[in-house]
Write a protein that holds these residues in place. Structure first.
Motif, mmCIF file in Angstrom:
data_model
loop_
_atom_site.group_PDB
_atom_site.id
_atom_site.type_symbol
_atom_site.label_atom_id
_atom_site.label_comp_id
_atom_site.label_asym_id
_atom_site.label_seq_id
_atom_site.Cartn_x
_atom_site.Cartn_y
_atom_site.Cartn_z
ATOM 1 N N HIS A 38 1.206 -1.092 0.203
ATOM 2 C CA HIS A 38 -0.185 -0.272 -0.293
ATOM 3 C C HIS A 38 1.081 1.098 -0.148
ATOM 4 N N HIS A 112 -3.729 1.462 10.669
ATOM 5 C CA HIS A 112 -4.613 1.915 9.683
ATOM 6 C C HIS A 112 -4.705 1.051 8.250
ATOM 7 N N HIS A 113 -4.516 1.153 7.728
ATOM 8 C CA HIS A 113 -4.632 -0.107 6.271
ATOM 9 C C HIS A 113 -3.547 -1.089 6.916
ATOM 10 N N HIS A 151 -11.454 9.970 2.600
ATOM 11 C CA HIS A 151 -10.297 11.156 2.592
ATOM 12 C C HIS A 151 -10.638 12.445 3.285
ATOM 13 N N GLU A 178 -8.903 9.741 7.320
ATOM 14 C CA GLU A 178 -9.572 9.121 6.727
ATOM 15 C C GLU A 178 -10.257 8.677 7.434
ATOM 16 N N TYR A 180 -12.688 5.193 7.903
ATOM 17 C CA TYR A 180 -13.056 3.511 6.625
ATOM 18 C C TYR A 180 -14.936 3.123 7.672
ATOM 19 N N HIS A 222 -3.860 8.162 7.497
ATOM 20 C CA HIS A 222 -3.296 7.798 6.539
ATOM 21 C C HIS A 222 -2.403 8.751 6.190
HETATM 22 ZN ZN LIG Z 1 -5.642 5.301 3.976
#
Ligand SMILES: [Zn+2]
Length: 260
Positions: A38, A112-113, A151, A178, A180, A222
């Protein structure tokens, strides 16, 4: 040798012994920061760690094929592993190496991701305490009404567990970051922070114990607007500090037995 000389010699020996231990470990936590799978804004992201005086970190990026960072010889020498990666492939051997972190009591901070990694590996979801379930695993990043991301949202952050070392010194704040939605969160986590934002998943951060290790997930983070935020940095720093210690269950201590 008179008393005075003995005292001076003893003091010098003590100083040199203390120095050699400090020189070996530098008095800092050994942290492995894992990326790959990512994209991210590198310069400001690494400043979060470069400007943390408590740690000495190594950055490792997975190869293209699978989770190659877990093949590193120094994996189990760390105090803390920080995941800011999002690979989908991991070999059985790499899974086994990842799982050994928790036999050794190495702390894990998941940012995060990294909650969207390994969509096909349920054990990862159990260990980190949740999952971003991609609506379409052949097209990562697909946004639906049920699961998605957005975002540049002003996110009102509310401290849930105020007496926790990770939230110590923090007051409710707003951060541009960001969001989710649609995360699955396991029932055995301790929520640390949440949000009043109606669309965002809740909580925004949690802690749990996995065998001899502590695990923290922090959904924020993010890009630069989060990385440069003092509250965000404090959460990351205090998460690293907290997971670096083993849970009482791993040391055989019960809470309150310290006085013995
Ligand atoms: Zn992100």
């Amino acid at each position: 040798m008179n008393l005075r000389t003995s005292v001076i010699l003893l003091t010098l020996m003590l100083i040199s012994a203390t120095r050699s231990v400090a020189a070996e470990h530098d008095g800092k936590l050994k942290v492995l920061i894992v990326t790959g799978g990512h994209g991210f804004e590198k310069e400001t992201f690494f400043q979060v760690f470069e400007q943390n005086p408590e740690i000495k970190f190594t950055h490792a990026e997975h190869g293209r094929s699978n989770a190659t960072v877990y093949d590193r010889a120094d994996l189990l020498d760390q105090d803390v592993v920080v995941l800011y990666d999002m690979p989908q492939s991991i070999t059985d051997a790499q899974k086994e190496k990842f799982l050994r972190l928790f036999d050794k009591g190495i702390g894990l901070v998941v940012l995060h991701h990294a909650i969207a990694s390994y969509q096909q590996w349920p054990e990862y979801e159990r260990i980190i305490g949740g999952r971003y379930p991609e609506p379409d695993s052949s097209k990562p990043g697909t946004v639906t009404e049920q699961v998605g991301w957005r975002h540049d949202v002003d996110v009102p952050v509310v401290i849930v567990t105020k007496d926790h070392p990770i939230t110590a010194g923090l007051k409710d704040f707003t951060i541009r970051d960001e969001i989710y939605w649609g995360l699955r969160v396991q029932p055995d986590v301790t929520p640390l922070i949440t949000t009043t934002h109606p669309k965002s998943s809740k909580p925004l951060a949690w802690a749990r114990t996995e065998r001899k290790s502590r695990v923290v997930y922090l959904q924020l983070g993010h890009g630069p607007s989060a990385f440069n935020d003092a509250n965000y940095r404090r959460l990351v720093t205090q998460s690293i500090r907290w997971v670096a210690e083993k849970p009482p269950s791993a040391t055989g201590e019960s809470p309150g037995s310290k006085a013995n």
